[in-house]
Each structure stands twice: as structure tokens, then as C-alpha cells.
Write a protein that holds these residues in place. Sequence first.
Motif, PDB file in Angstrom:
ATOM      1  N   ILE A  56      16.887   0.957  53.488  1.00 49.69           N
ATOM      2  CA  ILE A  56      16.692   2.351  53.905  1.00 49.69           C
ATOM      3  C   ILE A  56      15.209   2.685  53.927  1.00 49.69           C
ATOM      4  CG2 ILE A  56      16.999   4.748  53.189  1.00 49.69           C
ATOM      5  CD1 ILE A  56      19.782   4.104  52.295  1.00 49.69           C
ATOM      6  N   MET A  60      13.179   3.847  57.196  1.00 53.24           N
ATOM      7  CA  MET A  60      12.459   5.118  57.182  1.00 53.24           C
ATOM      8  C   MET A  60      11.001   4.911  57.562  1.00 53.24           C
ATOM      9  SD  MET A  60      13.994   7.030  53.777  1.00 53.24           S
ATOM     10  CE  MET A  60      12.768   8.350  53.913  1.00 53.24           C
ATOM     11  N   GLN A  65       9.630   8.291  58.886  1.00 48.30           N
ATOM     12  CA  GLN A  65      10.292   9.330  58.100  1.00 48.30           C
ATOM     13  C   GLN A  65       9.744   9.281  56.673  1.00 48.30           C
ATOM     14  OE1 GLN A  65      14.386   8.146  58.580  1.00 48.30           O
ATOM     15  NE2 GLN A  65      14.667   9.382  60.430  1.00 48.30           N
ATOM     16  N   GLY A  68      13.722  13.309  52.816  1.00 51.94           N
ATOM     17  CA  GLY A  68      15.054  13.707  53.250  1.00 51.94           C
ATOM     18  C   GLY A  68      16.134  12.759  52.756  1.00 51.94           C
ATOM     19  N   HIS A  70      19.151  10.215  53.703  1.00 51.04           N
ATOM     20  CA  HIS A  70      19.520   9.358  54.829  1.00 51.04           C
ATOM     21  C   HIS A  70      20.689   8.451  54.436  1.00 51.04           C
ATOM     22  CE1 HIS A  70      16.009  10.624  57.109  1.00 51.04           C
ATOM     23  NE2 HIS A  70      15.330  10.523  55.973  1.00 51.04           N
ATOM     24  N   LEU A  72      22.820   4.885  55.298  1.00 49.49           N
ATOM     25  CA  LEU A  72      22.859   3.563  55.931  1.00 49.49           C
ATOM     26  C   LEU A  72      24.234   2.955  55.701  1.00 49.49           C
ATOM     27  CD1 LEU A  72      21.346   1.275  57.423  1.00 49.49           C
ATOM     28  CD2 LEU A  72      20.689   0.384  55.178  1.00 49.49           C
ATOM     29  N   TYR A  95      23.046   4.378  61.086  1.00 47.70           N
ATOM     30  CA  TYR A  95      22.011   5.092  60.333  1.00 47.70           C
ATOM     31  C   TYR A  95      22.149   6.585  60.612  1.00 47.70           C
ATOM     32  CZ  TYR A  95      17.449   6.207  58.310  1.00 47.70           C
ATOM     33  OH  TYR A  95      16.440   6.717  57.527  1.00 47.70           O
ATOM     34  N   ASP A  96      22.266   7.358  59.546  1.00 50.48           N
ATOM     35  CA  ASP A  96      22.439   8.804  59.634  1.00 50.48           C
ATOM     36  C   ASP A  96      23.600   9.187  60.552  1.00 50.48           C
ATOM     37  OD1 ASP A  96      20.450   9.233  57.831  1.00 50.48           O
ATOM     38  OD2 ASP A  96      18.921   9.837  59.289  1.00 50.48           O
TER      39      ASP A  96
END
Length: 312
Positions: A56, A60, A65, A68, A70, A72, A95-96
Motif C-alpha cells: 500500500i 501510494m 498520495q 488518507g 486506502h 488494497l 485499489y480503493d
Amino acid sequence: MGTAVVDEVALGYCDSNIKTAKLYDLATEIFSNIPGHLEWYSELCLENQHSFRARIAHIMQGLNQHGGVHILQMMSGCEWDEETDEVVGFTKYGYDGEDFLELDLKAQTWTALKPEALRIKLRWDANKKGIHYRKLVYLHDCPFLLKEYLTYGRKFLQRTVLPSVSLLQKSSSSPVSCFATGFYPDTAVMFWRKDGEELYEGVDHGEILPNNDQSFQMSADLIISSVKPEDWEKYECVFQLYGVKEDIVIRLDKSMIPDGSPPRVPGVTGVVAGLLLLSVCIAGFIIWRKKNGLQANQWEQDYTEMVLDPNM
């Protein structure tokens, strides 16, 4: 959290709270015949928690990013055709909540499933060792393990169980729902027919949904607003299960519908969806090669390198 599934049957699971692999009741016999297997799953559960956290962070960074929450997810495994002996392997990341990357084992490259994933795809394509490993696992080790599971679990993995079928109706003007629950496997169809002919208009087919006991449920609703009372006996609900010769047939009859029909038995779909949104989920097969005297030390080392390397 992670779940191991064979032919739509969940064998076991693990998550960051229990920190060990747990079996569902149906899988107990399988794992009793493969000593040490469950313990190794528990080790993988812990290793994959670290690897997904690193992955992750890696994604990111690639997407610029900086904070926040997120999500996976990964679904991986293999499909084996007993008749042709053909094996198909697959690995796919989300992802997300959206499809992100998918591995093409034939081309041995990653496919970006959205533009933002292109930068990550190029990095992962450069890791030839990781791609080669995945090809080995999903085209050789996975079918080996799948065959082991079928050897010891065929009696429940390939069983057939007929459902209970009933008619439900909320009110006299509501559609009549033909509801089947408790069947296995999920290769089933349900439809309405009139005078022996299948109906396509005025029928709403529901999806096949899982129950929390490894069985399934489904429904088919018949809109009766245009059906004359004297024609009710011409309508029938038909349930067919693959591998079973005889159909279950229920004639449309008011006496078969209980007053104030209770709501349908809920499946676990909503619960699972909630867990997926709140958890890092790994679904599929995790392969173990100690069985039958296979040399495992180098393989375990390679596997550990892979799960801890965010570029794999």
C-alpha cells in the motif's frame, strides 16, 4: 483478512485480529490429512500483513498520495479442468474499490486496469523474478494443491444438496416470489412457466446468493397483477440443479402462500462487502510445497522475499 476458497466453498480464513488461520467445519477433514499445512497458513497470514502494508505504501508513493485511508485487495488462484487437464492461473489487484492491476501469465507482464496504475505496472514489469515466481505458483503449485483438496474433500466439494422451495408474497397485489434456499452447488436455475412454456415477461430473476452455512439461495418473482385468479393453476415455478435429473416444481396456488409471508433468509453478501471495505483482503490460494518430500527451504525463502517486497 484472507480467505481460501475451493469451488465456491470457503475452507478457512485469517485476519489481523486472530493472527492465525482458522478452518471452517467442512475443511477439517482435508487438513487432518495434510499435517503441518494449517500451521504454515498461519505463518503466511502474518507475513502477508506486513507485505500488504508495504505494498500500500509503495502504491501510494507511485500515485503521489500522502495520506488518507486506502484499501488494497488481491484475488489469486487457479482453475483446473479435470477433463482436459488445462490449468489457468490468475492474479488481480484492486485499489480503493476499483480494479487496478492484473497479471497476464502468458505474456508475463502486468496490465494496468486504470490509467493511474500505469506507473506501478512499469515498476512491477521490471521485476522478472517476481513474475516468474507467480507463474510457477499459479500454474504448477496451485493445481497440485487443488488436486490435494479434491482428493480429501471431494465428498463435500462435489456434493449436491436440494433446497427447500416456497412461495412468498408481501401483499395480495405484490409479486409472488418463488424462493429456494439451502442448495449446493450454485449451478442452479429457477424460472416460471405457464402451460409448460417458460415465461420471459413479467418475471424478475434474482441473483444466486450465499448463505452462511456454505449453501446458496435464489428467487424468481412473478408479477401477478395481470394474472386472472382462474389462471393461477396454469403457472408453475421450476427449480433445476445441475447433476440432479428431477426438477422441483411448485404450482402457483394461494393455499401455498402463507399469510404475511416472512422476509427472505438473508445471505452473507452484505456482511462480506462491509468487511472488504474495512479490511485489506487477500482471497485465493496460498501454496505449500512441503508435501511429498518437495524441497521447501529455497522456496520458502523465495516466497518470503516476494511477500515482503512491495515490487512483487
